[in-house]
Design a protein around this motif. Structure first.
Motif, PDB file in Angstrom:
ATOM      1  N   ASP A  46      40.863  24.611  25.736  1.00 31.73           N
ATOM      2  CA  ASP A  46      40.756  23.755  26.922  1.00 31.73           C
ATOM      3  C   ASP A  46      39.968  24.422  28.048  1.00 31.73           C
ATOM      4  N   ASP A  47      39.899  25.757  28.036  1.00 28.70           N
ATOM      5  CA  ASP A  47      39.162  26.489  29.074  1.00 28.70           C
ATOM      6  C   ASP A  47      37.681  26.635  28.756  1.00 28.70           C
ATOM      7  N   THR A  48      37.246  26.170  27.588  1.00 27.74           N
ATOM      8  CA  THR A  48      35.850  26.281  27.189  1.00 27.74           C
ATOM      9  C   THR A  48      34.965  25.505  28.158  1.00 27.74           C
ATOM     10  N   LEU A  49      33.929  26.160  28.645  1.00 22.67           N
ATOM     11  CA  LEU A  49      32.992  25.537  29.579  1.00 22.67           C
ATOM     12  C   LEU A  49      31.878  24.851  28.799  1.00 22.67           C
ATOM     13  N   ILE A  50      31.603  23.608  29.176  1.00 24.81           N
ATOM     14  CA  ILE A  50      30.572  22.807  28.524  1.00 24.81           C
ATOM     15  C   ILE A  50      29.565  22.380  29.588  1.00 24.81           C
ATOM     16  N   GLU A  51      28.278  22.579  29.283  1.00 23.88           N
ATOM     17  CA  GLU A  51      27.212  22.121  30.182  1.00 23.88           C
ATOM     18  C   GLU A  51      26.528  20.922  29.549  1.00 23.88           C
ATOM     19  N   VAL A  52      26.401  19.857  30.327  1.00 21.39           N
ATOM     20  CA  VAL A  52      25.790  18.628  29.853  1.00 21.39           C
ATOM     21  C   VAL A  52      24.265  18.775  29.858  1.00 21.39           C
ATOM     22  N   THR A  53      23.655  18.288  28.786  1.00 22.77           N
ATOM     23  CA  THR A  53      22.203  18.307  28.674  1.00 22.77           C
ATOM     24  C   THR A  53      21.704  16.926  28.266  1.00 22.77           C
ATOM     25  N   GLY A  54      20.469  16.647  28.590  1.00 22.36           N
ATOM     26  CA  GLY A  54      19.876  15.365  28.234  1.00 22.36           C
ATOM     27  C   GLY A  54      19.046  15.426  26.962  1.00 22.36           C
ATOM     28  N   VAL A  55      19.077  16.555  26.275  1.00 19.80           N
ATOM     29  CA  VAL A  55      18.306  16.723  25.035  1.00 19.80           C
ATOM     30  C   VAL A  55      19.239  17.232  23.941  1.00 19.80           C
ATOM     31  N   THR A  56      18.677  17.644  22.808  1.00 19.55           N
ATOM     32  CA  THR A  56      19.521  18.153  21.735  1.00 19.55           C
ATOM     33  C   THR A  56      20.381  19.304  22.246  1.00 19.55           C
ATOM     34  N   ASP A  57      21.578  19.405  21.685  1.00 14.25           N
ATOM     35  CA  ASP A  57      22.569  20.365  22.175  1.00 14.25           C
ATOM     36  C   ASP A  57      23.060  21.257  21.045  1.00 14.25           C
ATOM     37  N   ASP A  58      24.157  21.967  21.289  1.00 13.74           N
ATOM     38  CA  ASP A  58      24.702  22.881  20.276  1.00 13.74           C
ATOM     39  C   ASP A  58      25.197  22.149  19.031  1.00 13.74           C
ATOM     40  N   ILE A  59      25.687  20.942  19.181  1.00 10.43           N
ATOM     41  CA  ILE A  59      26.122  20.169  18.017  1.00 10.43           C
ATOM     42  C   ILE A  59      24.905  19.721  17.200  1.00 10.43           C
ATOM     43  N   CYS A  60      23.828  19.346  17.868  1.00 10.04           N
ATOM     44  CA  CYS A  60      22.613  18.874  17.197  1.00 10.04           C
ATOM     45  C   CYS A  60      21.877  19.980  16.435  1.00 10.04           C
ATOM     46  N   ALA A  61      22.117  21.228  16.765  1.00  9.01           N
ATOM     47  CA  ALA A  61      21.306  22.336  16.247  1.00  9.01           C
ATOM     48  C   ALA A  61      20.956  22.224  14.765  1.00  9.01           C
ATOM     49  N   PRO A  62      21.922  22.045  13.836  1.00 11.33           N
ATOM     50  CA  PRO A  62      21.562  21.968  12.416  1.00 11.33           C
ATOM     51  C   PRO A  62      21.397  20.543  11.878  1.00 11.33           C
ATOM     52  N   CYS A  63      21.375  19.556  12.742  1.00 12.41           N
ATOM     53  CA  CYS A  63      21.324  18.166  12.287  1.00 12.41           C
ATOM     54  C   CYS A  63      19.997  17.872  11.588  1.00 12.41           C
ATOM     55  N   PRO A  64      20.050  17.237  10.419  1.00 16.69           N
ATOM     56  CA  PRO A  64      18.810  16.906   9.719  1.00 16.69           C
ATOM     57  C   PRO A  64      17.958  15.865  10.449  1.00 16.69           C
ATOM     58  N   LYS A  65      18.525  15.181  11.434  1.00 16.58           N
ATOM     59  CA  LYS A  65      17.776  14.178  12.202  1.00 16.58           C
ATOM     60  C   LYS A  65      17.104  14.778  13.440  1.00 16.58           C
ATOM     61  N   ARG A  66      17.349  16.060  13.700  1.00 13.34           N
ATOM     62  CA  ARG A  66      16.791  16.727  14.881  1.00 13.34           C
ATOM     63  C   ARG A  66      15.304  16.993  14.687  1.00 13.34           C
ATOM     64  N   ARG A  67      14.554  16.717  15.748  1.00  9.98           N
ATOM     65  CA  ARG A  67      13.123  17.017  15.792  1.00  9.98           C
ATOM     66  C   ARG A  67      12.851  17.694  17.129  1.00  9.98           C
ATOM     67  N   GLY A  68      12.959  19.015  17.154  1.00  9.20           N
ATOM     68  CA  GLY A  68      12.796  19.746  18.411  1.00  9.20           C
ATOM     69  C   GLY A  68      13.941  19.418  19.345  1.00  9.20           C
ATOM     70  N   THR A  69      13.622  18.891  20.521  1.00 10.64           N
ATOM     71  CA  THR A  69      14.668  18.523  21.481  1.00 10.64           C
ATOM     72  C   THR A  69      15.037  17.043  21.382  1.00 10.64           C
ATOM     73  N   LEU A  70      14.482  16.366  20.367  1.00  8.07           N
ATOM     74  CA  LEU A  70      14.727  14.940  20.202  1.00  8.07           C
ATOM     75  C   LEU A  70      15.379  14.665  18.849  1.00  8.07           C
ATOM     76  N   CYS A  71      15.593  13.396  18.567  1.00 10.48           N
ATOM     77  CA  CYS A  71      16.251  12.932  17.342  1.00 10.48           C
ATOM     78  C   CYS A  71      15.366  11.881  16.683  1.00 10.48           C
ATOM     79  N   THR A  72      15.448  11.767  15.365  1.00 11.57           N
ATOM     80  CA  THR A  72      14.695  10.720  14.679  1.00 11.57           C
ATOM     81  C   THR A  72      15.174   9.333  15.107  1.00 11.57           C
ATOM     82  N   GLU A  73      16.367   9.263  15.662  1.00 11.21           N
ATOM     83  CA  GLU A  73      16.921   8.007  16.175  1.00 11.21           C
ATOM     84  C   GLU A  73      17.075   8.078  17.692  1.00 11.21           C
ATOM     85  N   GLN A  74      16.047   8.614  18.368  1.00 11.05           N
ATOM     86  CA  GLN A  74      16.127   8.913  19.794  1.00 11.05           C
ATOM     87  C   GLN A  74      16.491   7.708  20.653  1.00 11.05           C
TER      88      GLN A  74
END
Length: 140
Positions: A46-74
């Motif tokens: 619960d104490d974990t700090l999360i910073e909001v971003t408008g581009v790909t994030d830590d969850i997106c990192a290994p996603c097969p739909k990721r294309r740089g900072t964007l998504c194939t379904e952007q």
């Protein structure tokens, strides 16, 4: 030592709430499990700090739909992020703990609202997020 800050797109707050070990690929699922199960749901998570971003994030990192900072379904992802950012009051650069994020979800996202908020998400039909939202509201 200061714990690392996790980066999140706005819609990943609710995805993390409902995550049950399913994903787009084995690598994606393992990464999401590490972030959600091993970090956020672990003792002290619960104490974990999360910073909001408008581009790909830590969850997106290994996603097969990721294309740089964007998504194939952007277009779909941008719409999800926009609705979630507005609903949760979380915008690019906002820093918040997981505990505070959950409090905001309870305060600002009523049960039953995911059909609209998460419209277009392929995981919505499984009902995992809706159940997790109801559980959070009930204190389960």
């Amino acid at each position: 030592m200061t714990p690392p800050v996790i980066t999140y797109r706005p819609h990943h707050f609710l995805c993390s709430l409902g995550f049950q070990g399913k994903g787009y690929s084995d690598g994606f699922t393992a990464n999401m499990s590490r972030i959600v199960v091993d970090t956020l749901r672990a003792p002290g998570g619960d104490d974990t700090l999360i910073e909001v971003t408008g581009v790909t994030d830590d969850i997106c990192a290994p996603c097969p739909k990721r294309r740089g900072t964007l998504c194939t379904e952007q277009e779909k992802i941008s719409a999800l992020d926009m609705r979630h950012a507005r609903a949760l009051g979380l915008f690019d650069g906002t820093r918040i703990t997981w505990a505070e994020a959950k409090r905001r979800i309870v305060k600002r996202v009523p049960p039953g609202s995911l059909q609209t908020l998460c419209q277009g998400c392929q995981w919505l039909e499984l009902g995992l997020c809706e159940q997790a939202l109801a559980d959070l509201h009930s204190g389960s």
